[in-house]
Design a protein around this motif. Structure first.
Motif, PDB file in Angstrom:
ATOM      1  N   ILE A 210     -10.016  -6.706   9.652  1.00  0.00           N
ATOM      2  CA  ILE A 210     -10.595  -5.281   9.039  1.00  0.00           C
ATOM      3  C   ILE A 210      -9.538  -4.619   8.244  1.00  0.00           C
ATOM      4  O   ILE A 210      -9.830  -4.189   7.112  1.00  0.00           O
ATOM      5  CB  ILE A 210     -11.513  -4.734  10.071  1.00  0.00           C
ATOM      6  N   ILE A 211      -8.437  -4.577   8.917  1.00  0.00           N
ATOM      7  CA  ILE A 211      -7.234  -3.644   8.359  1.00  0.00           C
ATOM      8  C   ILE A 211      -6.841  -4.402   6.953  1.00  0.00           C
ATOM      9  O   ILE A 211      -6.771  -3.764   5.883  1.00  0.00           O
ATOM     10  CB  ILE A 211      -6.116  -3.617   9.178  1.00  0.00           C
TER      11      ILE A 211
ATOM     12  N   TYR B 269       1.013  -1.483  -0.133  1.00  0.00           N
ATOM     13  CA  TYR B 269      -0.130   0.123  -0.090  1.00  0.00           C
ATOM     14  C   TYR B 269       0.917   1.214  -0.099  1.00  0.00           C
ATOM     15  O   TYR B 269       0.661   2.251  -0.635  1.00  0.00           O
ATOM     16  CB  TYR B 269      -1.048  -0.139   1.177  1.00  0.00           C
TER      17      TYR B 269
ATOM     18  N   GLN C 188      -8.554  -6.352   5.126  1.00  0.00           N
ATOM     19  CA  GLN C 188      -9.729  -6.338   4.079  1.00  0.00           C
ATOM     20  C   GLN C 188      -9.899  -5.068   3.274  1.00  0.00           C
ATOM     21  O   GLN C 188      -9.824  -4.977   2.167  1.00  0.00           O
ATOM     22  CB  GLN C 188     -11.058  -6.359   4.859  1.00  0.00           C
ATOM     23  N   ILE C 189      -9.315  -4.084   4.107  1.00  0.00           N
ATOM     24  CA  ILE C 189      -9.318  -2.670   3.725  1.00  0.00           C
ATOM     25  C   ILE C 189      -8.077  -2.304   2.603  1.00  0.00           C
ATOM     26  O   ILE C 189      -8.244  -1.930   1.819  1.00  0.00           O
ATOM     27  CB  ILE C 189      -9.342  -1.609   4.845  1.00  0.00           C
TER      28      ILE C 189
ATOM     29  N   VAL D  42      -8.309   6.311   4.102  1.00  0.00           N
ATOM     30  CA  VAL D  42      -9.590   6.054   3.952  1.00  0.00           C
ATOM     31  C   VAL D  42     -10.501   6.828   4.788  1.00  0.00           C
ATOM     32  O   VAL D  42     -10.171   7.579   5.309  1.00  0.00           O
ATOM     33  CB  VAL D  42      -9.791   4.520   4.116  1.00  0.00           C
TER      34      VAL D  42
ATOM     35  N   LEU E 233      -3.643   5.011   7.218  1.00  0.00           N
ATOM     36  CA  LEU E 233      -4.396   4.642   5.969  1.00  0.00           C
ATOM     37  C   LEU E 233      -5.274   5.904   5.538  1.00  0.00           C
ATOM     38  O   LEU E 233      -5.980   6.620   6.281  1.00  0.00           O
ATOM     39  CB  LEU E 233      -5.583   3.651   6.395  1.00  0.00           C
TER      40      LEU E 233
ATOM     41  N   SER F 215      -3.365   1.602  11.182  1.00  0.00           N
ATOM     42  CA  SER F 215      -4.608   2.403  10.872  1.00  0.00           C
ATOM     43  C   SER F 215      -4.648   4.070  10.783  1.00  0.00           C
ATOM     44  O   SER F 215      -5.387   4.605   9.648  1.00  0.00           O
ATOM     45  CB  SER F 215      -5.601   2.209  12.013  1.00  0.00           C
TER      46      SER F 215
ATOM     47  N   LYS G  99      -8.609  -4.101  -0.719  1.00  0.00           N
ATOM     48  CA  LYS G  99      -9.565  -3.323  -1.472  1.00  0.00           C
ATOM     49  C   LYS G  99      -8.470  -2.021  -1.921  1.00  0.00           C
ATOM     50  O   LYS G  99      -8.730  -1.819  -3.473  1.00  0.00           O
ATOM     51  CB  LYS G  99     -10.648  -2.914  -0.781  1.00  0.00           C
ATOM     52  N   GLU G 100      -8.076  -1.349  -1.215  1.00  0.00           N
ATOM     53  CA  GLU G 100      -7.381  -0.407  -1.720  1.00  0.00           C
ATOM     54  C   GLU G 100      -6.248  -0.652  -2.443  1.00  0.00           C
ATOM     55  O   GLU G 100      -6.014   0.103  -3.595  1.00  0.00           O
ATOM     56  CB  GLU G 100      -6.710   0.609  -0.280  1.00  0.00           C
TER      57      GLU G 100
ATOM     58  N   ASP H 220     -14.576   3.663   8.064  1.00  0.00           N
ATOM     59  CA  ASP H 220     -13.958   2.676   8.131  1.00  0.00           C
ATOM     60  C   ASP H 220     -12.857   2.722   9.113  1.00  0.00           C
ATOM     61  O   ASP H 220     -12.329   1.811   9.946  1.00  0.00           O
ATOM     62  CB  ASP H 220     -12.914   2.472   6.754  1.00  0.00           C
ATOM     63  N   LYS H 221     -12.163   3.921   9.650  1.00  0.00           N
ATOM     64  CA  LYS H 221     -11.288   3.983  10.817  1.00  0.00           C
ATOM     65  C   LYS H 221     -11.947   3.693  12.086  1.00  0.00           C
ATOM     66  O   LYS H 221     -11.271   3.244  13.050  1.00  0.00           O
ATOM     67  CB  LYS H 221     -10.256   5.447  10.611  1.00  0.00           C
TER      68      LYS H 221
END
Length: 772
Positions: free
Chosen positions: A194-195, A140, A197-198, A174, A172, A169, A201-202, A178-179
């Protein structure tokens, strides 16, 4: 050692579009009065304060419903008061807290909170989640240039999972929602899930964005490279004396023109376009338009033509090989070839084949091209409503092209092909123009030596083209266009002709097409005749061929599945292959009846018979007409009734019938429109039959227009009507005397088997048709 949050009540600052995590240092700009008061309160004690995000950043005075109930207890580690009274502070997250009560009554916000402990147990799964999250965050950070390298370096020094969650987090980019979802989750494993998954996608989105950026960059670089090379090419051309933006395009066109002898006006136009092209930048849209135009001018066969084969005997063999009978048409084609042999530069006639579907109009065009040794072009005009389809679009329009005629000439590659314009009777007209008006020039031998297409804008010589058109009927063809064409009628085939064609052409063709051998299938003559009479209803041969194709498919299937090596199809087992008969053709009545008279009609499917029924009932002289009759046919009924009333004495009919009876005339098949004057004599005989109470002979059919003086006038379509009556089993046909000449067109076999009665007045029809 990590700091712990010990307060149960503290000043509070709501945050807009920002989520703070523990273990992270975040700068804040504070400007709301109550937030400033909360900072001053914290500074006066232990510098501890609680922050949480607003659900809606536009709310100025938030209530408990406007805030997320999970926030972070933070310590103010640096502060700067700005000239406008606001503060710039630096805070460090200590621990997540749950807000249990919110108080906004004083000069600053304050909250009661409960600390939230991180729930986790060290395990292999937790280690795996930490590693996956770290790897994906590394990807990322490479894809997203907004992530600082310090964050990535800080990640390598993290030894606990809560710190890893906080660092990833907080870095990110986003949404705050989401955070907040990560912050509110008490279990560290679930936070890491969750992180991951995010991040997944990103990363996909960022990878696609990078690909799109690369594609755009490559295109720009390619365009710059081409521009640079073109500039270099211009310098080289300048040195060679070949200056101009479009020199490369000009060179390509000149290669196509090498060795060609184009007319002077065409070369002048090409050179003119060359000069224009040199002055226009290559990247200009106009350059592409000129390039396409030059390509069309260079590829059109201005100077290419085939040499006609003018061997009459060879032509006759080719025509006989492809088509059965059609003597008159074959004779006309052979005449054309003979004249070509004597005078090669004669202007070609415009021939129009008129007849029902399936009689071989299109295939005749192909046969003519084969006999002359010419290229063949087929263009279907059915449904065309735009004049530009014929003449082309002007070059000012985007995507402009020449019309169908010039496109066909280019497709043929020669300027003298056989050009078939199919379905000319189905050309329409609307607000875009009338295509038939554009055809007037192309189909006129006196004008088409300089046909003008809107796109080409130069006269093209079509005088060498042999135009052949086809139509089912001529009624819809404008008179001016029909006048330019030599109409040749193909009325259809009688049963014997169809039998010969099936034996000679269709069955051998379908046996070969279906991978069968001659000995695999045998179809009797009676079976073929039954197909013709019970399974097809046409003047042509298409449905007959489809039926034979269906039989061939069944035979092929049985041969493969059951090993059958010989199938004999007879009249008795035909339904096994084709099912029940599809059509019941209008046949002659079983017995003579009062008021029922047989008429003859021409439809797009060929000739047929139709029964006209009349009845009388008590009434006051009303005339009722039913069966979806047209105006002309209704007028014929009125004329017939007027003659009957006027000459009642001569016809031996009660003079006062009109005061006692209503008369109803009906033509069956009410869903089908009927029109035309030729039913006049048929209606008249039905009226006389009911008023004299005498039956009409069942095997007599008639046609003819009548006048108020009782004369019987000539009608059209005699051959088609006679063939339709013959197919229906009629023995005697009553025709107007003036149509005697048309009987020469009736096939000899039919003429021998039928009786013809030629009449000049209606009373002769009564004597021939009504039983005494």
């Amino acid at each position: 050692m990590d700091k712990k949050w010990i307060l149960s009540e503290a000043p509070f600052i709501p945050l807009r579009n920002l989520v703070v995590f523990p273990y992270t240092v975040v700068p804040l700009l504070v400007g709301r009065p109550k937030s400033i008061a909360a900072i001053e309160k914290a500074l006066s004690s232990d510098k501890m304060i609680v922050v949480a995000s607003q659900k809606n950043g536009f709310v100025e005075e938030p209530t408990p419903g406007d805030l997320f109930d999970v926030g972070v207890g933070v310590e103010i580690i640096q502060i700067l008061r700005l000239p406008d009274g606001s503060y710039r502070i630096l805070i460090e997250g200590i621990q997540r807290v749950k807000i249990s009560k919110f108080d906004s009554s004083g000069d600053h916000w304050k909250v009661q909170i409960e600390p939230i402990e991180d729930i986790f147990e060290q395990s292999s799964r937790l280690d795996a989640l930490m590693r996956v999250a770290s790897d994906k965050f590394a990807i990322y950070s490479e894809l997203n240039k907004k992530v600082s390298q310090e964050a990535l370096l800080g990640l390598s020094n993290v030894d606990t999972s809560p710190r890893l969650v906080a660092i990833i987090s907080s870095n990110l980019f986003v949404s705050a929602e989401d955070k907040q979802r990560i912050l509110a989750e008490p279990r560290v494993e679930e936070q890491l899930t969750i992180i991951i998954q995010i991040l997944e996608k990103e990363n996909i989105i960022l990878e696609l964005s990078r690909k799109i950026d690369d594609e755009v960059r490559n295109r720009i670089e390619k365009g710059q490279k081409e521009y640079f090379l073109r500039e270099k090419l211009k310098e080289i051309e300048h040195e060679l004396g070949e200056e101009g933006e479009g020199a490369g395009i000009i060179s390509d066109v000149k290669k196509k023109l090498k060795g060609r002898k184009l007319p002077k006006h065409v070369m002048d136009k090409i050179n003119e376009e060359f000069d224009r092209l040199k002055k226009i930048p290559v990247l200009s849209p106009e350059s592409g338009v000129i390039q396409n135009y030059l390509d069309w001018l260079a590829t059109l066969p201005w100077d290419k033509a085939t040499v006609d084969t003018v061997d009459v005997d060879k032509a006759k063999k080719i025509l006989d090989k492809n088509h059965y009978d059609l003597k008159d048409i074959k004779e006309r084609i052979l005449e054309l070839i003979a004249v070509k042999k004597l005078k090669s530069d004669i202007k070609g006639p415009i021939i129009c084949f008129v007849g029902p579907p399936g009689v071989g109009k299109t295939s005749l065009g192909k046969a003519i091209a084969e006999t002359l040794g010419r290229k063949f072009v087929h263009v279907s005009l059915g449904g065309i409503r735009d004049e530009a389809e014929i003449r082309g679009h002007r070059r000012t329009y985007v995507g402009a092209l020449p019309g169908r005629i010039i496109q066909g000439i280019k497709q043929a590659g020669v300027r003298n092909p056989v050009f078939l314009l199919d379905e000319i009777d189905k050309v329409g007209a609307d607000f875009r123009g009338d295509p038939t008006a554009a055809l007037l020039e192309a189909l006129d031998p006196e004008q088409n030596n300089s046909f003008s297409d809107h796109y080409i804008e130069l006269p093209f010589d079509l005088s060498g083209v042999l135009f052949i058109t086809t139509a089912n009927i001529t009624d819809t063809i404008p008179p001016a266009l029909l006048d330019r064409m030599e109409s040749i009628s193909l009325p259809g085939y009688i049963d014997e002709e169809k039998l010969h064609i099936a034996r000679q052409f269709i069955i051998p063709k379908q046996i070969e097409n279906h991978g069968l051998r001659v000995e695999d299938v045998e179809i009797s003559d009676n079976a073929i005749l039954k197909i013709i009479n019970d399974y097809t209803r046409e003047a042509g041969l298409r449905n007959l061929e489809r039926s034979i194709m269906k039989i061939a498919r069944q035979v092929a299937k049985n041969k493969v599945q059951k090993g059958e090596v010989h199938a004999r199809i007879t009249e008795k087992n035909l339904d096994k292959y084709l099912g029940s008969p599809e059509f019941l053709r209008e046949e002659t009545e079983k017995k003579s009846m009062i008021g029922v008279t047989c008429g003859m009609v021409v439809t797009q499917a060929g000739g047929d018979i139709v029964y006209i029924e009349a009845t009388k009932m008590p009434g006051k002289g009303n005339l009722m007409l039913t069966g979806q009759l047209g105006d002309v046919m209704k007028e014929s009924a009125q004329a017939a009734l007027s003659y009957v009333r006027t000459h009642a004495d001569q016809l031996a009919i009660p003079v006062d019938f009109y005061d006692k009876y209503d008369i109803h005339i009906h033509v069956p098949e009410g869903a089908v429109p009927k029109e035309g004057p030729s039913a006049g004599i048929t209606i008249f005989v039905s009226l006389v039959s009911i008023l004299k109470s005498k039956p009409v002979k069942r095997d007599v059919a008639m046609t003819g227009e009548i006048t108020l003086r009782g004369r019987v006038l000539p009608i059209g379509g005699v051959k088609e009507k006679v063939l339709g009556a013959y197919r229906a089993g009629i023995k005697t046909v009553i025709l107007p005397k003036a149509n005697e000449k048309d009987l020469k067109e009736v096939p000899a076999e039919v003429f021998k088997k039928m009786n013809f009665r030629l009449i000049e007045n209606v009373e002769e029809a009564v004597k021939e048709a009504i039983e005494e």
